[in-house]
Design a protein around this motif. Structure first.
Motif, short mmCIF file in Angstrom:
data_model
loop_
_atom_site.label_atom_id
_atom_site.label_comp_id
_atom_site.label_asym_id
_atom_site.label_seq_id
_atom_site.Cartn_x
_atom_site.Cartn_y
_atom_site.Cartn_z
N LYS A 189 0.85 -1.19 0.00
CA LYS A 189 0.00 0.00 0.00
C LYS A 189 0.89 1.25 0.00
O LYS A 189 1.83 1.35 0.78
CB LYS A 189 -0.86 -0.01 1.27
CG LYS A 189 -2.10 0.84 1.20
CD LYS A 189 -3.07 0.41 2.29
CE LYS A 189 -4.01 1.52 2.74
NZ LYS A 189 -4.42 2.49 1.78
N ALA A 190 0.57 2.15 -0.90
CA ALA A 190 1.40 3.35 -1.03
C ALA A 190 1.08 4.36 0.07
O ALA A 190 -0.06 4.43 0.54
CB ALA A 190 1.19 3.99 -2.39
N SER B 98 -4.23 27.80 -2.39
CA SER B 98 -4.33 26.46 -1.83
C SER B 98 -3.09 25.67 -2.22
O SER B 98 -2.52 25.87 -3.30
CB SER B 98 -5.59 25.75 -2.31
OG SER B 98 -5.43 25.35 -3.65
N ILE B 99 -2.64 24.83 -1.32
CA ILE B 99 -1.45 24.00 -1.54
C ILE B 99 -1.88 22.56 -1.36
O ILE B 99 -2.33 22.17 -0.27
CB ILE B 99 -0.35 24.36 -0.52
CG1 ILE B 99 0.05 25.82 -0.67
CG2 ILE B 99 0.86 23.44 -0.68
CD1 ILE B 99 0.98 26.33 0.42
N THR B 100 -1.76 21.77 -2.42
CA THR B 100 -2.25 20.40 -2.37
C THR B 100 -1.16 19.43 -2.77
O THR B 100 -0.53 19.58 -3.82
CB THR B 100 -3.46 20.23 -3.33
OG1 THR B 100 -4.42 21.23 -3.02
CG2 THR B 100 -4.08 18.85 -3.17
N GLU B 101 -0.97 18.45 -1.94
CA GLU B 101 -0.04 17.38 -2.26
C GLU B 101 -0.65 16.55 -3.39
O GLU B 101 -1.83 16.19 -3.33
CB GLU B 101 0.14 16.53 -1.00
CG GLU B 101 1.22 15.48 -1.08
CD GLU B 101 1.23 14.60 0.17
OE1 GLU B 101 0.26 14.65 0.95
OE2 GLU B 101 2.22 13.86 0.36
N ASN B 102 0.13 16.25 -4.41
CA ASN B 102 -0.41 15.50 -5.55
C ASN B 102 0.45 14.28 -5.84
O ASN B 102 1.46 14.37 -6.54
CB ASN B 102 -0.49 16.41 -6.78
CG ASN B 102 -1.09 15.69 -7.97
OD1 ASN B 102 -1.34 14.48 -7.92
ND2 ASN B 102 -1.30 16.43 -9.05
N GLU C 71 -3.93 9.78 2.50
CA GLU C 71 -4.59 10.70 1.55
C GLU C 71 -3.75 11.96 1.43
O GLU C 71 -3.13 12.39 2.39
CB GLU C 71 -5.99 11.08 2.08
CG GLU C 71 -6.97 9.92 2.17
CD GLU C 71 -7.19 9.24 0.83
OE1 GLU C 71 -7.21 9.96 -0.20
OE2 GLU C 71 -7.31 8.00 0.79
N PRO C 72 -3.78 12.55 0.23
CA PRO C 72 -2.98 13.77 0.05
C PRO C 72 -3.45 14.90 0.96
O PRO C 72 -4.64 14.99 1.28
CB PRO C 72 -3.19 14.14 -1.41
CG PRO C 72 -3.91 13.00 -2.04
CD PRO C 72 -4.49 12.14 -0.98
#
Lengths: 986, 416, 190, 95
Positions: free
Chosen positions: C5-6, C24-28, C14-15
């Motif tokens: 599982k990653a 907004s800053i989002t982990e992708n 979850e990101p």
């Protein structure tokens, strides 16, 4: 509550609002728009500080950043800022400042006793005494000097504020927002150029706000406000108030500090205190204005004596009179402006003393033309000055403030930051920018010697047009507003010779005219010698108001002209700046970024102890319940790995993917040993040399395909090896078909070591892959899948000397894989091990690591001399043959065991013959790495010993005088465990 | 004239009329026995010891600008004898011993202050290296102590012990190391040499060497030809430029090292601190300024100025180590040009030209070496043999593979 | 599907998203990456074959391109970072290698990098305090290597002034995220 | 300082790593008779000019190109920037 006895009407302050502040514990009131200095003056406070050496009482001299005297400690605890210039400290409600460099109080300072002995404490006196008895310098004299010296203090507490850094880009940077800067910014802004306008003040406009003049038919300050409004509305113009451009660096790069929150009690939440901007400008226009200079005369340092332009600025901008009665002492027409403005403001000007016999007439006060001030009176503040009239009489002039003007010096500082020299202008009797300016910089306004308001406006516009024309940005010639254009009328006059007291030049460092004379007498004549011998110009103001007078006096003494006498070099920063701003956010825990390994989260759950390895955080050991000493954990990890199986995160080793038709040939040049014939599916240990023949790095190269290798490097050298390989690829062998890319971060890699490692892996690796010793022997590699289809790489290599593998999966699965390995290994009592156990096991095997590859050792020293191929072209092999590196008694890597097993081998100890002396001349070598081997139940070490390969069995002394130990050690093979390597091939 | 406290009092009471020039400004003579090129610390010390210890007369020091204007006038004032390698440590220990008696020797208070130098360690490997070095120092007759974290904290409680990215694990303390008032060193040697008859000639640039049949005859200067039986060149920072005039290419690159001083503060830092996890070292001058520096700017240059990235790098390290520094103001930065040699160690050697001697390659360590460099160079100039503590500083050591590489970074001068 | 599982670079399942006024800053973690580097003498063929496959021209220095499935960033002479959706193209390197054949070297890079998508009108204010790129002059579909608080990154401008991606070394995701968020707080006052 | 990268335009020198004199490209022939002497001179001796200097910079925080930058060591003026690989080929290091 004190009354603001010296507050006038008008000015650029908000009389309707009051701000409360404290100075030396005493409460005062001021107004928004005030500085600490203007507010103190308004409250009748003239005494603001003590000088550096003689602790003379001092008051404010200037109204700007060049202030030498009025230095205070602002704020408290971790925010305490020593040496803060009251003249630029913006008043806020609740401000608290204390005077400094005095004890017990500003009014009664014990060390002002120094002043009584000043005749003994002349320039450089300390070079001539305090030498006897010899030991007394450090024990007695120096501590006294150190305690007396210094200015303000910091508390030593951590600075709680944060600082940002930033990067701005523009076509034109305009430095200074006086008339020249504003006009330049308007001109360039209207032309559509990207403009940055920076000014150190919190109200932009420069002298426009300090003068009673009109520009374009309105009050100068109104004109400035309108200009600013127009600029602020332009998208292409960025206005930076409270921003000091601190330095001009190469290629149009400027440093600037924006003070975001220094005018507030504390920064707003999340906001930095200051921002350090690095400004990339295509062109820069310096509009930094000019600084007034005083005239030195006897006792010219009493509180109340200030520069004429400053006194005028206090009246016009801050609505403050210096005192109810003031006088003016000048050698130029500008001084007369001060008299006129103050008279207009209703201040009683008792006299204008002008050194020029042909001084222009004045209204409303008495003029003494051709006169000089020869002395002053008043203990903690000026009461009167004594003058010598043109007829030779003396007269005492009653005044609590004296406005002094000796002319104005263009602010050429930034023009000299790249070691350009200013040139002398006879008319101004001042240095103006020279011909050798920083590339891309031009100068306008008073900084360029254009001293009138109109001259500033005009040269500002012209400067902007010229700068933009270089960039092919057409700019229209603006209509210049009407403004005064009076010429500079001045007769150079630097100091008054007559007088009983000392005539001060550098007010902060207490350098007098006499000190300069003494320096001359002792042949400290070069301007640099003068500066260094007398400390002239080396205080926090960097001599902004004093250097010229020092030069002038020296010129007089040597009979040379001032420009022949020279000028000292101006260096960044323009004014002192908080170091926090230069550090930005890279402080504390964020000094360097952290690199986490793929098992980091899991390791935290296990309670691992971490260690820094470069920027990486690696698990050092994994304590188990009940273990109270790190050795217990490490011993257990080693023993269990050697007995069964252990797992270690080795992701930090550098990985470089090498592909291309010539990949093998390329590696053959990079490594000292051969790689051309390595078979696909095989791994080989590789030793890299520097070109000078010294061992550089080691690792393995795995051949995944004919044209595809994966190279590993040590953790420390990952970046450096990659860089060197790129150098070899692009610069040395540009036509080899090789492609390089780092994949260190892409793969999570674990060492699985120990006799049960194969069994463990067989549970993880998908069944179609045969891990048997026959199918996958020592030094094999393969691309495989694990856990039902996850792509992975498997290498059968061993650092521990055990049957061992390294297995890699894409990093996002690294966390799951360590968990899977632990789960699969449960039946074998698998143990995770950290860097400490890793180190113990490699020492037990005699593998070299960073301590051995210390940048001075050759392959020969490492015992790998024969690996260096002489039959091919590879980096380092030619130079490794030098005779100095191949002496018969060259150091060799060997092992050491204490003769008494209870004793400890220490890394860093030096080896001496058992019966010989212990000194450097008899040094036999040194121990590089040491550990306790739980397998041998003994301390062991490896290290370099002269002719070590031939000395097995010899007993030596391991000297560690640093810690007072000496241990007898026996020379043994460095391969303590499994010397024939049977285990790793099992 | 002899300086003393008595003299200071006497002059103060008599209007300071009796002070004489610290050194003369003589016209150059046509010929000297020995010409020392370079009126920096090393050149002046060489002349001083030639006259005082080796009994030479007819000596001139030729200086392009004003004396003491090179690195002796722009450094961070540190003296120490804490080297690792046997090629270096005896030399620096000799130097430190000379510092210890220097002021009485040349009758000038250079404020030699042995306030201790502490090299911090942040990793186990650094501690191992510190132990090896500390032992090497002691075995060479110097002093060293290994401190643990508590020992460091006791000396410097304001270092970052609570929130450090790289925690302080201890330090190597060299108590006899310290600081010296740098300009005074040049002046003290100049005055001492002058009193012993050495002609110190300022504003006299050497523009060429007159060499015949492989033997030196004299030097061409901006003030005319000056004959000399022997010529010693001590012009670190400009070595390549000067020796090129004698047809030599050197194992040296010129780089700029920046240094900084803060505004004056009341006493805070008693000794010298060197950060082990970044480029930063710091002491506090008697005037109260924090004097600090870090790494060189990395590129070849003869410009005595640096750029922002290194300023920021140094100060990041400084504030990381001493969080209270955030509030302290930087007053001034400057840059000095260094002779960076190929192994980080200097040269005191003959050249292939008979009678021409070379002293250079001091990297950023020339200041502390000043007394020993002068003494050993004087020894070489006088006797034609290297002094016993300077035998390793040969120009041909790279050819034979006898590098003296303290840092172990190889033939890349900017990394030393 | 295999059993491993990653986790995201920030160590989550979850990101992470951080929202500020105007930013907004989002982990992708949902992009797959591979580097493509032309072999010596095969530059033209490589460019042609791969461009045809991904459906858009491989970009020149400083440029990037976004196609229907694949995107590309120029990273070095004759070298690109190719990206695609991770779910459908986890084996992006294996997809590209046959296309490029002997004309290029292909290396999987998906997990070498963490990626943060930054969207909002304050993006330029943010980056001018993080890196020395002239971000206000940056055009859409450009990308540049830079450093953010000592971390080597790619700054990818997807829509000028508004939409950016930062690719940084995965091991320093935490430090990079910290830098982005701290400065975002400073440039986006509440 | 700013280095005008031939492919990427002006970049702060801080993105680069400096190596030294561009003659480091001219690595001697390992089989030449005087190889030891040639390697000594190559590795250790420098012109170290005060003036124009051709030197190697590596764009580590960029596109990993090695560049040959011609820069004046007195003024820091940069007059030319070339890809080192092109220079190396021009100096005959190609096949």
């Amino acid at each position: 509550m004190n009354k603001q006895i010296n507050r006038l009407n008008g000015g650029l302050i908000d009389h309707d609002q009051s701000l409360s502040f404290k100075f030396d514990g005493k409460r005062f009131q001021g107004h928004p728009g005030d500085t600490l200095a203007s507010a103190l003056l308004a409250n009748g406070v003239r005494l603001m500080g003590r000088s550096f050496k003689y602790h003379r009482p001092r008051g404010v001299l200037t109204s700007g950043s060049e202030e030498p005297n009025a230095l205070v400690e602002l704020r408290s605890s971790g925010r305490q800022e020593p040496n803060t210039r009251a003249t630029v400290a913006e008043l806020y409600d609740g401000l608290a400042a204390n005077s400094q460099n005095r004890w017990p109080s500003l009014e009664r300072d014990v060390l002002s006793i120094n002043d009584l002995f000043s005749n003994f404490l002349t320039a450089g006196f300390y070079y001539k005494t305090f030498m006897w008895p010899k030991a007394f310098w450090e024990k007695l004299y120096e501590p006294i000097i150190r305690n007396a010296a210094g200015l303000g203090s910091i508390t030593g507490e951590d600075d709680p504020d944060v600082y940002d850094k930033g990067f701005l880009h523009c076509d034109l940077l305009v430095i200074g927002a006086g008339p020249a800067g504003l006009m330049a910014a308007l001109t360039a802004g209207r032309a559509g150029a990207r403009v940055i306008l920076a000014d150190e003040d919190f109200v932009l406009g420069g002298r426009l706000n300090a003068e009673s003049i009109e520009v374009g038919g309105v009050a100068a300050s109104d004109w400035a406000a309108h200009a600013l409004a127009e600029l602020s509305a332009m998208d292409n113009v960025r206005v930076l108030p409270r921003t000091t451009v601190i330095g001009a660096f190469d290629h149009g790069i400027y440093g600037a500090v924006e003070r975001i929150a220094d005018h507030l009690p504390t920064p707003a939440s999340g906001q930095p205190r200051q921002i350090m901007w690095r400004i990339y400008s295509k062109r820069a226009l310096l509009c930094a204005g000019a600084t007034e200079r005083p005239i030195a005369f006897s006792n010219n340092d009493r509180p109340g004596i200030m520069l004429a332009g400053a006194m005028r600025a206090y009246a016009n901008r801050w609505a403050v009179r210096a005192h109810e009665q003031v006088a003016v002492f000048t050698n130029n027409d500008d001084g007369h402006r001060t008299a006129a403005d103050l008279i207009a403001k209703g201040v009683h000007v008792t006299a204008v003393i002008d050194t020029r016999a042909d001084a222009p007439s004045v209204d409303g006060t008495e003029l003494f033309a051709g006169a000089q001030v020869i002395g002053s009176k008043g203990r903690l503040g000026l009461n009167s000055v004594t003058i010598r009239t043109d007829k030779g009489f003396t007269r005492e002039i009653i005044c609590g403030g004296l406005a002094v003007s000796g002319g104005w010096n263009p602010n050429v500082h930034l023009t000299c930051h790249q070691r350009g020299r200013p040139k002398w202008d006879e008319d101004l009797a001042a240095f103006v920018p020279g011909d050798n300016l920083p590339v891309g910089m031009t100068v306008a306004g008073a900084a360029a010697g254009a001293m009138s308001t109109y001259g500033a406006l005009r040269t500002g516009a012209e400067g902007a047009i010229a700068a933009l024309s270089d960039l092919d940005i057409p700019a229209g010639v603006p209509e210049l507003p009407e403004a005064e254009d009076s010429p500079v009328k001045l007769r150079p006059f630097w100091h008054v010779s007559e007088g009983k007291g000392r005539a001060w030049i550098d007010l902060q460092n207490d350098v007098t005219v006499k000190d300069v004379k003494l320096a001359h007498q002792e042949n400290y004549v070069s301007v640099e010698h003068l500066k260094r011998y007398t400390t002239l110009g080396m205080a926090t103001d960097q001599g902004k108001t004093s250097n010229m007078a020092g030069l002038a006096v020296m010129a007089e003494l040597t009979g040379k002209s001032i420009p022949e006498t020279g000028t000292t070099i101006f260096r960044p920063p323009y004014t002192p700046m908080a170091m926090g701003a230069l550090a930005g956010r890279a402080v504390g825990k964020h000094f360097h970024p952290v690199r986490e390994t793929p098992s980091h989260k899991w390791a935290i759950e296990q309670g691992a102890v971490f260690t820094e390895v470069g920027d990486w955080l690696r698990a050092q050991w994994f304590p188990k319940e009940g273990e109270t000493h790190w050795r217990q954990s490490v011993d257990r990890e080693v023993l269990q790995t050697r007995a069964s199986v252990g797992v270690c995160d080795v992701t930090t080793l550098g990985k470089i993917d090498v592909q291309g038709a010539d990949a093998a040939e390329f590696l053959n040049k990079i490594y000292a040993n051969g790689f051309a014939k390595l078979a696909v599916g095989k791994v080989r240990y590789g030793l890299m040399l520097r070109e000078d023949g010294i061992a550089y790095d080691d690792g393995t190269a795995a051949r995944l395909a004919e044209d595809h290798f994966v190279v590993t490097t040590t953790t420390a050298n990952a970046v450096l090896v990659y860089r060197r390989m790129e150098f070899a690829r692009q610069c040395l062998w540009p036509d080899l078909d090789v492609q390089l890319i780092s994949t260190t971060e892409a793969w999570a890699q674990y060492a699985v070591a120990g006799p049960n490692s194969r069994k463990l892996l067989e549970k993880i690796v998908d069944a179609c892959f045969d891990l048997s010793n026959e199918a996958f022997p020592f030094m094999s590699c393969a691309e495989i899948t694990i856990c039902e289809g996850c792509r992975a790489r498997l290498f059968r290599i061993s650092f521990s000397g055990e049957l061992a593998y390294e297995i890699a999966v894409p990093t996002r699965y690294g966390d799951a894989m360590i968990r899977a390995l632990m789960e699969a290994g449960e039946e074998f009592d698998v143990v995770p091990y950290g860097t400490e156990a890793l180190g113990v096991m490699r020492i037990e095997k005699g593998h070299a690591a960073g301590n051995e590859l210390n940048g001075t050792t050759t392959a020969l020293n490492l015992g790998m001399g024969r690996m260096v191929s002489k039959k091919k072209d590879c980096i380092g092999n030619i130079m490794s043959e030098r005779e100095g590196l191949n002496q018969p008694d060259a150091l060799r890597l060997v092992g050491f065991k204490p003769v008494d097993p209870g004793q400890q081998v220490v890394a860093g100890g030096h080896l001496m013959k058992a019966d010989g002396p212990v000194d450097a001349a008899h040094d036999q070598g040194y121990v590089t790495s040491a550990a306790f081997s739980p397998v041998l139940q003994s301390s062991i070490g490896i290290g370099y010993l002269k002719d070590g390969a031939e000395r097995t069995g010899e007993v030596l002394r391991l000297a560690n005088p640093l810690e007072g130990t000496e241990v007898k050690v026996e020379v043994v093979s460095a391969h303590f465990v499994d010397p024939d390597g049977g285990r790793q091939r099992a | 004239m002899r300086y003393s406290g008595f003299r200071v009092i006497k002059e103060a009471l008599t209007g300071h009329k009796g002070w004489t020039p610290a050194w003369r400004d003589p016209e150059p003579k046509n010929e000297y026995d020995i010409v020392v090129v370079g009126g920096g610390g090393h050149g002046l010390a060489t002349a001083y010891y030639l006259a005082k210890e080796f009994g030479h007369a007819r000596i001139a020091v030729l200086e392009k600008g004003w004396i003491g204007g090179g690195n002796v006038g722009r450094n961070t004032t540190i003296i120490r004898s804490n080297y690792l390698l046997d090629g270096n440590e005896p030399f620096y220990e000799f130097s430190l011993k000379l510092w210890e008696g220097l002021e009485q020797d040349f009758n000038f208070n250079a404020m030699v202050s042995q306030r201790g130098i502490l090299n911090l360690v942040h990793t186990d490997a650094q501690r191992d290296a510190a132990r090896r070095r500390g032992n090497a120092m002691i075995l060479n007759g110097s002093d060293a102590e290994l401190l643990d974290t508590a020992g460091v904290r006791a000396l410097y409680p304001f270092l970052n012990f609570s929130n450090a990215r790289f925690p302080i694990k201890g330090g190597l303390l060299h108590r006899r190391g310290g600081t010296v008032r740098h300009d005074a060193v040049a002046w003290g040697y100049a005055r001492g040499a002058d009193q012993r008859g050495v002609d110190i000639i300022q504003n006299c640039e050497v523009t060429g060497f007159r060499i015949e049949n492989g033997k030196i005859l004299g030097v061409e200067t901006s003030r005319g030809y000056i004959g000399a039986k022997k010529v010693g060149v001590a012009v670190a920072g400009s070595s390549s430029r000067v020796m090129e005039k004698a047809g030599m290419r050197l194992p040296i690159e010129s780089h700029v090292l920046q240094a900084f001083v803060s505004e004056g503060l009341k006493p805070m830092i008693p000794g010298v601190i060197t950060f082990g996890a970044g480029h930063f070292y710091c002491s506090q001058s008697d005037k109260g300024g924090l004097v600090f520096g870090g790494d060189i700017d990395m590129y070849n240059t003869y410009a005595q100025r640096g750029n922002l990235p290194v300023v920021e790098d140094v100060i990041e390290s400084g504030v990381a180590l001493i969080p209270a520094l955030g509030r302290v103001r930087l007053l001034r930065g400057w840059g000095g040009v260094m002779d960076m040699s190929m192994d980080g160690s200097p040269f005191i050697d003959r050249t292939q030209v008979e009678g021409l001697y070379f002293n250079g390659g001091w990297c950023y360590g020339g200041f502390k070496a000043t007394p020993a460099s002068g003494w050993c160079f004087a020894h070489l100039l006088s006797t034609d043999r290297p002094h016993e503590v300077a035998t390793a500083f040969r120009l041909d050591r790279f050819r034979s593979g006898r590098m003296i590489d303290e840092k172990g970074v190889g033939a890349q001068p900017n990394l030393h | 599907m295999h059993k491993l599982k990653a986790i995201t670079p920030l160590g989550r399942t979850e990101p992470k998203t951080d929202n500020f006024t105007g930013l907004s800053i989002t982990e992708n973690p949902a992009r797959a990456l591979a580097t493509l580097t032309a072999r010596l003498g095969h530059e033209t063929a490589c460019t042609a074959q791969v461009s045809a496959f991904i459906g858009c021209d491989l970009p020149g220095p400083g440029k990037s391109v976004v196609g229907e499935t694949y995107g590309a960033i120029w990273i070095a002479p004759s070298s690109w970072m190719i990206e695609a959706d991770h779910t459908g193209h986890e084996l992006i390197a294996q997809e590209l290698k046959p296309v490029a054949g002997e004309t290029a070297s292909v290396v999987e890079q998906t997990d070498a990098w963490c990626r943060f998508d930054i969207t909002g009108s304050a993006a330029d204010d943010l980056f001018e305090r993080l890196c020395n790129v002239d971000v206000r002059a940056m055009n859409s579909d450009t990308a540049t290597r830079t450093t953010i608080h000592h971390i080597g990154c790619y700054l990818w401008c997807r829509k000028a002034g508004f939409e950016y991606s930062v690719l940084g070394p995965r091991s320093s995701a935490g430090s990079l995220h910290h830098a982005l968020v701290e400065v975002a707080q400073a440039v986006c006052p509440v | 300082m700013i280095i005008d990268h031939p492919l990427l335009g002006p970049r702060d020198a801080q993105e680069f790593v400096y190596l030294g004199d561009a003659t480091l490209i001219d690595r001697p022939d390992w089989q030449a008779e005087n190889a030891a002497e040639a390697f000594h001179d190559y590795l250790y001796l420098r012109d170290n000019p005060a003036g124009e200097h051709r030197e190697l910079w590596y764009h580590e925080q960029g596109d990993r190109s090695w560049l040959v930058v011609t820069r004046n060591t007195l003024t820091h003026e940069i007059t030319s920037v070339e890809l080192a690989r092109d220079v190396a080929r021009a100096r005959g290091r190609g096949r």
